[in-house]
Design a protein around this motif. Structure first.
Motif, PDB file in Angstrom:
ATOM      1  N   GLU A 129       1.464  27.104   4.702  1.00 18.62           N
ATOM      2  CA  GLU A 129       1.749  26.835   5.946  1.00 18.62           C
ATOM      3  C   GLU A 129       0.224  26.578   7.175  1.00 18.62           C
ATOM      4  O   GLU A 129      -0.561  27.422   7.046  1.00 18.62           O
ATOM      5  N   VAL A 130       0.560  25.129   7.440  1.00 18.82           N
ATOM      6  CA  VAL A 130      -1.093  25.014   8.326  1.00 18.82           C
ATOM      7  C   VAL A 130      -0.680  24.052   8.697  1.00 18.82           C
ATOM      8  O   VAL A 130       0.324  24.035   9.256  1.00 18.82           O
ATOM      9  N   GLU A 131      -1.038  24.006  10.490  1.00 14.63           N
ATOM     10  CA  GLU A 131      -1.281  24.077  11.645  1.00 14.63           C
ATOM     11  C   GLU A 131      -2.680  22.524  11.994  1.00 14.63           C
ATOM     12  O   GLU A 131      -3.288  22.868  11.247  1.00 14.63           O
ATOM     13  N   ALA A 132      -2.051  20.880  11.918  1.00 13.03           N
ATOM     14  CA  ALA A 132      -3.580  19.752  12.217  1.00 13.03           C
ATOM     15  C   ALA A 132      -3.822  20.081  13.335  1.00 13.03           C
ATOM     16  O   ALA A 132      -2.916  20.327  14.132  1.00 13.03           O
ATOM     17  N   HIS A 135       0.738  -0.819  -0.371  1.00 13.86           N
ATOM     18  CA  HIS A 135      -0.159  -0.339   0.246  1.00 13.86           C
ATOM     19  C   HIS A 135       1.054   0.961   0.160  1.00 13.86           C
ATOM     20  O   HIS A 135       1.974   1.305   0.527  1.00 13.86           O
ATOM     21  N   SER A 136       0.065   2.601  -0.844  1.00 17.10           N
ATOM     22  CA  SER A 136       1.281   3.589  -0.930  1.00 17.10           C
ATOM     23  C   SER A 136      -0.149   4.465   0.408  1.00 17.10           C
ATOM     24  O   SER A 136      -0.967   3.772   0.399  1.00 17.10           O
ATOM     25  N   VAL A 137       0.743   5.527   1.557  1.00 14.66           N
ATOM     26  CA  VAL A 137       0.083   6.524   2.250  1.00 14.66           C
ATOM     27  C   VAL A 137      -0.191   7.702   2.012  1.00 14.66           C
ATOM     28  O   VAL A 137       1.407   8.256   1.530  1.00 14.66           O
ATOM     29  N   SER A 138      -0.973   8.075   1.690  1.00  9.48           N
ATOM     30  CA  SER A 138      -1.244  10.008   1.411  1.00  9.48           C
ATOM     31  C   SER A 138      -1.864  10.198   2.629  1.00  9.48           C
ATOM     32  O   SER A 138      -2.505   9.649   3.173  1.00  9.48           O
ATOM     33  N   VAL A 139      -1.578  11.790   2.516  1.00  6.65           N
ATOM     34  CA  VAL A 139      -1.883  12.958   3.480  1.00  6.65           C
ATOM     35  C   VAL A 139      -2.730  14.277   3.003  1.00  6.65           C
ATOM     36  O   VAL A 139      -2.022  13.675   2.030  1.00  6.65           O
ATOM     37  N   ALA A 140      -3.896  14.202   3.513  1.00  4.01           N
ATOM     38  CA  ALA A 140      -4.405  15.289   3.318  1.00  4.01           C
ATOM     39  C   ALA A 140      -4.731  16.260   3.892  1.00  4.01           C
ATOM     40  O   ALA A 140      -5.513  15.984   5.108  1.00  4.01           O
ATOM     41  N   GLY A 141      -5.254  17.491   3.854  1.00  2.00           N
ATOM     42  CA  GLY A 141      -5.078  18.499   5.123  1.00  2.00           C
ATOM     43  C   GLY A 141      -6.249  19.149   4.565  1.00  2.00           C
ATOM     44  O   GLY A 141      -6.624  20.569   3.505  1.00  2.00           O
ATOM     45  N   VAL A 142      -7.286  19.228   5.320  1.00  2.00           N
ATOM     46  CA  VAL A 142      -8.557  20.848   4.895  1.00  2.00           C
ATOM     47  C   VAL A 142      -9.104  21.490   5.501  1.00  2.00           C
ATOM     48  O   VAL A 142      -9.082  21.796   6.548  1.00  2.00           O
ATOM     49  N   VAL A 143      -8.007  22.604   4.955  1.00  2.00           N
ATOM     50  CA  VAL A 143      -7.694  24.034   5.406  1.00  2.00           C
ATOM     51  C   VAL A 143      -9.135  24.327   5.355  1.00  2.00           C
ATOM     52  O   VAL A 143     -10.237  24.766   4.950  1.00  2.00           O
ATOM     53  N   ILE A 144      -9.909  24.410   7.013  1.00  2.00           N
ATOM     54  CA  ILE A 144     -11.125  25.306   7.568  1.00  2.00           C
ATOM     55  C   ILE A 144     -10.936  27.099   8.035  1.00  2.00           C
ATOM     56  O   ILE A 144     -10.030  27.117   8.236  1.00  2.00           O
ATOM     57  N   ASP A 145     -11.318  28.091   6.825  1.00  2.00           N
ATOM     58  CA  ASP A 145     -11.468  28.496   7.463  1.00  2.00           C
ATOM     59  C   ASP A 145     -12.438  29.829   8.097  1.00  2.00           C
ATOM     60  O   ASP A 145     -12.818  28.646   9.081  1.00  2.00           O
ATOM     61  N   SER A 146     -12.867  30.553   9.076  1.00  2.00           N
ATOM     62  CA  SER A 146     -12.792  31.413  10.105  1.00  2.00           C
ATOM     63  C   SER A 146     -14.415  31.391   9.248  1.00  2.00           C
ATOM     64  O   SER A 146     -15.058  31.503  10.937  1.00  2.00           O
ATOM     65  N   ARG A 198      -5.719  24.395   9.749  1.00  2.00           N
ATOM     66  CA  ARG A 198      -5.808  25.628  10.101  1.00  2.00           C
ATOM     67  C   ARG A 198      -4.703  26.650   9.180  1.00  2.00           C
ATOM     68  O   ARG A 198      -3.780  25.496   9.947  1.00  2.00           O
ATOM     69  N   ALA A 199      -4.633  27.447   8.362  1.00  2.00           N
ATOM     70  CA  ALA A 199      -3.752  28.386   7.482  1.00  2.00           C
ATOM     71  C   ALA A 199      -3.020  28.936   8.948  1.00  2.00           C
ATOM     72  O   ALA A 199      -3.838  30.097   9.452  1.00  2.00           O
ATOM     73  N   ILE A 200      -1.848  29.267   8.807  1.00  2.00           N
ATOM     74  CA  ILE A 200      -1.249  29.877  10.022  1.00  2.00           C
ATOM     75  C   ILE A 200      -0.261  31.401   9.268  1.00  2.00           C
ATOM     76  O   ILE A 200      -0.092  32.364   9.760  1.00  2.00           O
ATOM     77  N   SER A 201      -0.052  31.264   8.049  1.00  2.00           N
ATOM     78  CA  SER A 201       0.352  31.809   6.992  1.00  2.00           C
ATOM     79  C   SER A 201       0.476  31.042   5.920  1.00  2.00           C
ATOM     80  O   SER A 201       0.433  30.449   5.047  1.00  2.00           O
ATOM     81  N   GLY A 202       1.084  32.218   4.924  1.00  2.00           N
ATOM     82  CA  GLY A 202       0.706  32.192   3.066  1.00  2.00           C
ATOM     83  C   GLY A 202       0.578  32.645   2.420  1.00  2.00           C
ATOM     84  O   GLY A 202      -0.724  33.392   2.990  1.00  2.00           O
ATOM     85  N   ASP A 260       7.954  11.880   8.890  1.00  2.00           N
ATOM     86  CA  ASP A 260       7.218  11.656   9.085  1.00  2.00           C
ATOM     87  C   ASP A 260       5.942  12.374   8.751  1.00  2.00           C
ATOM     88  O   ASP A 260       5.117  13.507   8.247  1.00  2.00           O
ATOM     89  N   ILE A 261       4.686  11.665   9.248  1.00  2.00           N
ATOM     90  CA  ILE A 261       2.826  12.457   8.777  1.00  2.00           C
ATOM     91  C   ILE A 261       3.249  13.915   8.966  1.00  2.00           C
ATOM     92  O   ILE A 261       1.937  14.417   7.673  1.00  2.00           O
ATOM     93  N   THR A 262       3.105  14.520   9.838  1.00  2.00           N
ATOM     94  CA  THR A 262       2.986  15.713  10.382  1.00  2.00           C
ATOM     95  C   THR A 262       3.755  15.962   9.106  1.00  2.00           C
ATOM     96  O   THR A 262       3.233  17.239   8.611  1.00  2.00           O
TER      97      THR A 262
END
Length: 147
Positions: free
Chosen positions: A61-64, A7-18, A86-90, A45-47
């Motif tokens: 740039e995001v924070e999980a 298997h391969s492992v992927s990651v996805a980030g669902v960025v939620i705004d205010s 959540r987005a922290i910058s960029g 690593d995953i993060t």
């Protein structure tokens, strides 16, 4: 070991705004709308991989904040770990992988993304006490109630 069984492992980030909307990218390779993400490198690593993939595809740039789901693409053998972020910058920036961005509400997700990818976003937008565990064929959920 039979390499066809890996298997391969992927990651996805669902960025939620205010406003509670989720960020989708339109992929350059197939035109699909999805949460930003991709395959983890073997030595990261995953993060770190999550932050790298979201930054590469969006410029953010995001924070999980939470692991919201584990999904298996049954025909391709890909395990995806999806996180609410959540987005922290960029600044959102088009690139080689994404050609457009769209902030969507929960009601809008299913009109732009396939069932298999919309559910990832919806699971991340919901306030759940544990991650969802689902499987799909690349388009539709398998063995789960429809979204």
């Amino acid at each position: 070991m039979n390499h066809d069984n890996r298997h391969s492992v992927s990651v996805a980030g669902v960025v939620i705004d205010s406003d509670g909307r989720a960020l989708l990218i339109q992929r350059r390779d197939n035109g699909h709308w999805e949460a930003p993400g991709g395959i983890l490198e073997r030595d990261e690593d995953i993060t770190t991989g999550l932050r790298r993939e979201v930054r590469e595809e969006t410029g953010l740039e995001v924070e999980a904040e939470a692991l919201t789901g584990v999904y298996k693409h049954m025909t391709r053998g890909i395990i995806a770990l999806v996180f609410r972020c959540r987005a922290i910058s960029g600044t959102l920036t088009e690139n080689d992988e994404s050609r457009a961005f769209r902030w969507v509400t929960a009601d809008e997700v299913t009109s732009v993304a396939s069932e298999a990818f919309a559910i990832r976003v919806l699971d991340a937008m919901r306030d759940r006490d544990r991650p969802a565990i689902r499987q799909h064929d690349g388009v539709h959920l398998i063995g789960s109630a429809p979204i």
